[in-house]
Design a protein around this motif. Structure first.
Motif, mmCIF file in Angstrom:
data_model
loop_
_atom_site.group_PDB
_atom_site.id
_atom_site.type_symbol
_atom_site.label_atom_id
_atom_site.label_comp_id
_atom_site.label_asym_id
_atom_site.label_seq_id
_atom_site.Cartn_x
_atom_site.Cartn_y
_atom_site.Cartn_z
ATOM 1 N N ALA A 179 -1.577 -35.594 63.812
ATOM 2 C CA ALA A 179 -1.043 -36.900 63.518
ATOM 3 C C ALA A 179 -2.331 -38.018 64.022
ATOM 4 O O ALA A 179 -2.990 -37.904 64.985
ATOM 5 N N GLU A 180 -2.414 -39.004 63.496
ATOM 6 C CA GLU A 180 -3.172 -40.149 64.059
ATOM 7 C C GLU A 180 -3.036 -40.522 65.378
ATOM 8 O O GLU A 180 -3.764 -40.782 66.118
ATOM 9 N N LYS A 181 -1.637 -40.533 65.901
ATOM 10 C CA LYS A 181 -1.405 -41.140 67.305
ATOM 11 C C LYS A 181 -2.111 -40.195 68.210
ATOM 12 O O LYS A 181 -2.700 -40.645 69.282
ATOM 13 N N TYR A 182 -2.305 -38.790 68.052
ATOM 14 C CA TYR A 182 -3.005 -38.060 68.857
ATOM 15 C C TYR A 182 -4.412 -38.400 68.836
ATOM 16 O O TYR A 182 -5.049 -38.127 69.999
ATOM 17 N N ARG A 194 -7.502 -38.337 61.588
ATOM 18 C CA ARG A 194 -7.083 -37.033 62.168
ATOM 19 C C ARG A 194 -8.146 -36.164 62.525
ATOM 20 O O ARG A 194 -7.856 -35.007 62.825
ATOM 21 N N GLU A 242 -5.807 -41.227 68.138
ATOM 22 C CA GLU A 242 -5.919 -42.581 68.897
ATOM 23 C C GLU A 242 -5.789 -42.341 70.310
ATOM 24 O O GLU A 242 -6.661 -42.693 71.279
ATOM 25 N N ALA A 243 -4.807 -41.488 70.802
ATOM 26 C CA ALA A 243 -4.603 -41.259 72.350
ATOM 27 C C ALA A 243 -5.926 -40.375 72.874
ATOM 28 O O ALA A 243 -6.452 -40.924 74.038
ATOM 29 N N ASP A 302 -8.646 -43.134 72.851
ATOM 30 C CA ASP A 302 -8.430 -43.864 74.268
ATOM 31 C C ASP A 302 -8.927 -43.296 75.593
ATOM 32 O O ASP A 302 -9.534 -44.076 76.456
ATOM 33 N N GLU A 355 -1.188 -30.568 69.930
ATOM 34 C CA GLU A 355 -1.794 -32.089 69.676
ATOM 35 C C GLU A 355 -3.218 -31.941 69.234
ATOM 36 O O GLU A 355 -3.702 -32.979 68.754
#
Length: 148
Positions: A97-100, A120, A102-103, A106, A77
């Motif tokens: 990936a962007e989702k990681y 990223r 952002e997580a 957060d 990740e």
């Protein structure tokens, strides 16, 4: 087809790795002070001043910052490296990936702090060095408000 329990366990392990990396980052800097805070939305600086934004490779980001990175974490990740230049010390975290990313942000919002954020990748350094880093790397300065 994977079994549901096996998939959930792998997701929990990956999330644990992500949060563990975050704990390491905040323990070594990047946070603000110890005053209690209530959660607030993050603030971002307006427009990056650099014409080009660094790609999501620790080695490239470190080179643009004027130093050589020592890789500290290699996980699915994220990757994390430390970099020491004459001007500042940097903690560089990249994501597949962007989702990681952002997580990670957060999760970091619980601790607060100010970070330089690009596509990223996230760079943490002392607040007084963030603008200079943004001029070299591009990205956006984001202020995260913590609860601790």
């Amino acid at each position: 087809m994977p079994r549901r329990g096996h998939h959930d366990r792998n997701a929990a392990v990956r999330l644990g790795t992500l949060v563990g990396g975050l704990a390491l980052v905040t323990a070594c800097g990047g946070g603000e002070d110890d005053r209690a805070r209530t959660p607030r939305p993050s603030k971002s600086s307006a427009v990056p001043t650099a014409g080009i934004v660094a790609p999501p490779r620790i080695e490239v980001i470190a080179g643009l910052a004027g130093c050589e990175a020592e890789i500290r974490i290699e996980a699915d990740e994220l990757r994390e490296g430390l970099c020491h230049s004459q001007q500042a010390d940097y903690r560089i975290t990249t994501f597949p990936a962007e989702k990681y990313k952002e997580a990670w942000l957060d999760a970091a919002s619980v601790y607060g702090g100010t970070y330089l954020v690009g596509p990223r990748w996230v760079v943490s350094t002392k607040a007084e060095h963030l603008e200079q880093a943004r001029n070299k790397l591009g990205g956006t300065i984001r202020q995260l408000r913590g609860t601790s």
